[in-house]
Design an enzyme around this catalytic site. Sequence first.
Site, PDB file in Angstrom:
ATOM      1  N   LEU A   1      -1.591  25.836 -41.543  1.00 43.75           N
ATOM      2  CA  LEU A   1      -2.363  25.329 -40.406  1.00 43.75           C
ATOM      3  C   LEU A   1      -2.140  23.811 -40.265  1.00 43.75           C
ATOM      4  CD1 LEU A   1      -4.706  25.846 -38.305  1.00 43.75           C
ATOM      5  CD2 LEU A   1      -6.307  25.344 -40.166  1.00 43.75           C
TER       6      LEU A   1
ATOM      7  N   GLU B   1      -0.933  19.914 -40.331  1.00 48.48           N
ATOM      8  CA  GLU B   1       0.270  19.165 -39.952  1.00 48.48           C
ATOM      9  C   GLU B   1       0.086  17.718 -40.419  1.00 48.48           C
ATOM     10  OE1 GLU B   1       1.173  19.707 -35.796  1.00 48.48           O
ATOM     11  OE2 GLU B   1       1.382  21.886 -36.065  1.00 48.48           O
ATOM     12  N   PRO B   2       1.186  16.939 -40.436  1.00 46.25           N
ATOM     13  CA  PRO B   2       1.043  15.558 -40.932  1.00 46.25           C
ATOM     14  C   PRO B   2      -0.074  14.788 -40.218  1.00 46.25           C
ATOM     15  CG  PRO B   2       3.362  16.110 -40.685  1.00 46.25           C
ATOM     16  CD  PRO B   2       2.596  17.287 -40.148  1.00 46.25           C
TER      17      PRO B   2
ATOM     18  N   THR C   1       0.511  25.627 -49.339  1.00 45.85           N
ATOM     19  CA  THR C   1       0.498  26.186 -50.696  1.00 45.85           C
ATOM     20  C   THR C   1       1.472  27.350 -50.782  1.00 45.85           C
ATOM     21  OG1 THR C   1      -1.811  25.592 -50.952  1.00 45.85           O
ATOM     22  CG2 THR C   1      -0.977  27.287 -52.444  1.00 45.85           C
TER      23      THR C   1
ATOM     24  N   GLY D   1     -10.914  32.563 -47.072  1.00 47.08           N
ATOM     25  CA  GLY D   1     -10.234  31.712 -48.048  1.00 47.08           C
ATOM     26  C   GLY D   1     -11.216  30.853 -48.835  1.00 47.08           C
TER      27      GLY D   1
ATOM     28  N   GLY E   1     -12.736  10.288 -76.149  1.00 45.56           N
ATOM     29  CA  GLY E   1     -11.306   9.962 -76.157  1.00 45.56           C
ATOM     30  C   GLY E   1     -10.409  11.191 -76.025  1.00 45.56           C
TER      31      GLY E   1
ATOM     32  N   GLU F   1      -8.670  23.809 -47.991  1.00 47.72           N
ATOM     33  CA  GLU F   1      -9.389  24.851 -47.221  1.00 47.72           C
ATOM     34  C   GLU F   1     -10.701  24.303 -46.644  1.00 47.72           C
ATOM     35  OE1 GLU F   1      -8.981  28.881 -48.306  1.00 47.72           O
ATOM     36  OE2 GLU F   1      -7.233  28.499 -49.570  1.00 47.72           O
ATOM     37  N   GLY F   2     -10.675  23.041 -46.283  1.00 47.07           N
ATOM     38  CA  GLY F   2     -11.852  22.382 -45.712  1.00 47.07           C
ATOM     39  C   GLY F   2     -12.528  21.515 -46.747  1.00 47.07           C
TER      40      GLY F   2
ATOM     41  N   SER G   1     -15.273  18.924 -48.579  1.00 50.30           N
ATOM     42  CA  SER G   1     -16.731  19.064 -48.710  1.00 50.30           C
ATOM     43  C   SER G   1     -17.427  18.529 -47.453  1.00 50.30           C
ATOM     44  CB  SER G   1     -17.226  18.308 -49.945  1.00 50.30           C
ATOM     45  OG  SER G   1     -16.808  18.981 -51.112  1.00 50.30           O
TER      46      SER G   1
END
Length: 389
Positions: free
Chosen positions: A129, A131-132, A162, A246, A348, A371-372, A374
């Site tokens: 879905l 795009e740049p 993905t 999704g 550590g 996927e969206g 928050s």
Amino acid sequence: MTGKDLFPLSEEHQMIRQAARDFAQNEIAPIAAEFDESGEFPSKTIKKMSEMGFMGIEVPEDYGGAGMDTLAYVLALEEISKADAAHGTIMSVNNSLFCYGILKFGTEPQKQKFLREIASGSAIGAYSLTEPMSGSDAGTMRSRAGRAGDHYILNGRKSWVTSAPVADYIVVFSLTEPEKKHHGITAFIIETDKPGFARGKKEPKLGIRASATSEIVFEDYRVPVENRLGEEGEGFKIAMTVLDAGRIGIAAQALGIAEAAYEASLTYSREREAFGQKIGAFQGISFKLADMKTRIEASRLLVYNAALAKERAKNSHSRFTLEASIAKLFASETAMFAAHAAVQIHGGVGYSREFPVERYFRDAKITQIYEGTSEIQRMVISRLETGLR
Ligand code: CAA
């Protein structure tokens, strides 16, 4: 989970969870760090996951899938992600972003052709879905698909896809009538072995490094009309409906990461000593553990609730947008909270690649983004609640 289940599960659901847990702990957990380091796609374990039915869990047996429900899907995905979130990403995209869309919107020939291969593991599916120049604002995409007889000619660049470096089929969204904006977007099923398709820059990611992500580029790519998913102009609605599914998958993945971070912390707090006692006896540590546990159990209830809402929607055609966004928001925030606390509890060694909590920390971050984000989930939830925008 540790202790007693707060959510009652049927015997069948307990069995699928146990099978996924055994497989994930025996076959995935031991190789997770190595694949994270190399960034190599884990083909062998993904193949085994498809043999176990995990790559097409909700696909009916008639199309070669496991024919189970959404609760079975989230239970298995949680266990896989607990061992390695990258395997969880690959599984989630294949199941919910590819198979679910074809099942819901595909024609019978599309189901026969694409689902069988994807669910059996002989092919990998993806979804594209973004795009740049259009991420959260998905309706502002620029790629174009113009009709030319019995084909569409597709041009443009999509990003952050993905599984694109290994995918055989990709559900791609593109503008067919730009002046109509959201209503001018159409979905297509792309076969990646055809001319005009190229894989672009592979993303060097912070986490889920074994899951391959890249740009894809279309130059006069010819999509036959029979590979259009749904009707012309239905693409945005399809994209959003599929993302609702999704987001439940990503919520389950986040739950798995949070559990892994919590269990590692619990073990470490019982073993590590400082100032003459186990560190888990210090309030500073034990309160962290209590908060992690509480948020994880709340996430679990939200994730399973969303899975049940999706299951009900199969018969009623109702939407489960609210349940999915709430589960995704809460579980992904919990994953980051738990992974952050886990690194702190480990001190550590939590900062070292020799312990897995450093990987959980890097992997958790993506669940608040893809996927969206928050922020987008909050936007979806508040719009649905207030009716305002
Ligand atoms: N189900 C069905 N239809 C929906 C819907 C849903 N969940 N959400 C919106 N729609 C419909 C609306 O009803 C509306 O239809 P009408 O015009 O016919 O009334 C139409 O879609 C437009 O809706 P909005 O006006 O709400 O659209 P918007 O531009 O304001 O955007 C948004 C809404 C929720 C912010 C949406 O753009 C969005 O979800 N953005 C985030 C995108 C995203 O999650 N991207 C991730 C891509 S995948 C990925 O991460 C990579 C990967 O490979 C895993």
